[in-house]
Design an enzyme around this catalytic site. Structure first.
Site, short mmCIF file in Angstrom:
data_model
loop_
_atom_site.label_atom_id
_atom_site.label_comp_id
_atom_site.label_asym_id
_atom_site.label_seq_id
_atom_site.Cartn_x
_atom_site.Cartn_y
_atom_site.Cartn_z
N ARG A 16 40.43 38.33 33.65
CA ARG A 16 39.98 39.48 34.43
C ARG A 16 40.26 40.76 33.64
O ARG A 16 39.80 40.92 32.54
CB ARG A 16 40.69 39.52 35.79
CG ARG A 16 40.12 38.52 36.77
CD ARG A 16 41.05 38.30 37.93
NE ARG A 16 42.29 37.68 37.46
CZ ARG A 16 43.21 37.16 38.25
NH1 ARG A 16 43.07 37.21 39.55
NH2 ARG A 16 44.29 36.60 37.75
N LYS A 67 57.08 30.53 41.31
CA LYS A 67 56.66 31.39 42.42
C LYS A 67 56.50 30.62 43.72
O LYS A 67 56.30 29.42 43.73
CB LYS A 67 55.42 32.21 42.10
CG LYS A 67 54.31 31.51 41.40
CD LYS A 67 53.20 32.53 41.09
CE LYS A 67 52.00 31.80 40.51
NZ LYS A 67 50.94 32.60 40.02
N SER A 122 43.99 35.87 44.24
CA SER A 122 44.51 35.19 45.43
C SER A 122 45.53 36.08 46.15
O SER A 122 45.58 36.13 47.37
CB SER A 122 45.17 33.86 45.05
OG SER A 122 44.25 32.99 44.45
N HIS A 163 37.65 32.10 41.21
CA HIS A 163 37.94 30.79 40.63
C HIS A 163 36.67 29.94 40.57
O HIS A 163 36.40 29.28 39.57
CB HIS A 163 38.96 30.01 41.48
CG HIS A 163 40.32 30.61 41.55
ND1 HIS A 163 40.95 30.89 42.74
CD2 HIS A 163 41.19 30.98 40.58
CE1 HIS A 163 42.15 31.39 42.50
NE2 HIS A 163 42.32 31.46 41.20
P1 ADP Z 1 47.75 31.32 37.82
O1 ADP Z 1 48.71 31.52 38.94
O2 ADP Z 1 48.08 30.19 36.91
O3 ADP Z 1 47.34 32.58 37.11
P2 ADP Z 1 45.42 31.38 39.43
O4 ADP Z 1 45.18 30.42 40.51
O5 ADP Z 1 45.74 32.77 39.83
O6 ADP Z 1 46.47 30.75 38.51
O7 ADP Z 1 44.16 31.44 38.49
C1 ADP Z 1 43.67 30.32 37.83
C2 ADP Z 1 42.67 30.78 36.79
O8 ADP Z 1 41.60 31.47 37.41
C3 ADP Z 1 43.24 31.78 35.80
O9 ADP Z 1 42.63 31.53 34.53
C4 ADP Z 1 42.82 33.09 36.32
O10 ADP Z 1 42.73 34.06 35.28
C5 ADP Z 1 41.46 32.75 36.85
N1 ADP Z 1 41.03 33.68 37.86
C6 ADP Z 1 41.63 34.01 39.02
N2 ADP Z 1 40.93 34.91 39.71
C7 ADP Z 1 39.83 35.17 38.96
C8 ADP Z 1 38.71 36.03 39.09
N3 ADP Z 1 38.59 36.83 40.15
N4 ADP Z 1 37.77 36.02 38.12
C9 ADP Z 1 37.93 35.23 37.05
N5 ADP Z 1 38.96 34.41 36.84
C10 ADP Z 1 39.90 34.38 37.78
#
Ligand code: ADP
Length: 162
Positions: free
Chosen positions: A91, A42, A129, A18
């Site tokens: 990703r 969720k 995460s 992130h």
């Molecule tokens: P959501 O639950 O809405 O997918 P996340 O907190 O998992 O939200 O992710 C927020 C943003 O960060 C999303 O655009 C996700 O694709 C991006 N993201 C999460 N992990 C990574 C990573 N390892 N590399 C690049 N982008 C990421």
């Protein structure tokens, strides 16, 4: 004119993946608002206040980056903060369908709003995460995935849960 982008997400908790996206978004826009989703179908490990607090702490020294939270429709929040650009990280292929659906829906709801995608850095393309929580819950090493502050919070959370 100042350009402002919103980086929305759950951030449960924030990872280096992130932070990479937030930092790179900041190079493209004058101001980046990290918007933490409050309500969702969720189950979150961390309540929204803690997710916001961790993000604030780890982006403390980053000029032009602010942290906020929102509930309800993202396009409504975009109006509230006068932003038109959503930045999301992409990703693997598995992100693609869901992300495309969301981008199209948001654009349909408000044609002023555009979503741009930043390809995940190769180094973080496997990082999520969910994976970090799984590893942490089993006592594995997570220092390559999250900042030390978040690592401490995760450890405390799993200790408190027993
Ligand atoms: P959501 O639950 O809405 O997918 P996340 O907190 O998992 O939200 O992710 C927020 C943003 O960060 C999303 O655009 C996700 O694709 C991006 N993201 C999460 N992990 C990574 C990573 N390892 N590399 C690049 N982008 C990421």
């Amino acid at each position: 004119m100042m350009t402002r982008a919103v980086v929305p997400g759950s951030f449960d908790p924030v990872t280096y993946g992130h932070l990479d996206i937030i930092q790179r978004a900041r190079r493209l826009f004058d101001e980046v608002v990290v918007a933490v989703l409050e309500n969702h179908s969720k189950q979150f490990l961390f309540p929204v206040e803690e997710r916001v607090e961790m993000l604030k702490e780890v982006t403390r020294d980053w000029p032009g980056v602010t942290v906020d939270y929102f509930s309800g429709l993202l396009v409504t929040y975009m109006k509230k903060v006068s932003a038109r650009v959503i930045v999301r990280g992409l990703r693997a292929l598995s992100d693609y369908e869901y992300e495309l659906q969301m981008a199209l829906t948001n654009h349909e709801l408000d044609e002023e709003v555009e979503t741009i995608f930043l390809a995940s850095s190769a180094h973080y393309s496997f990082l999520s995460s969910r994976m970090v929580k799984e590893v942490a819950s089993m006592g594995g090493k997570i220092s390559d995935f999250v900042p030390p502050y978040v690592e401490q919070k995760l450890k405390a959370k799993f200790k408190e849960r027993g």
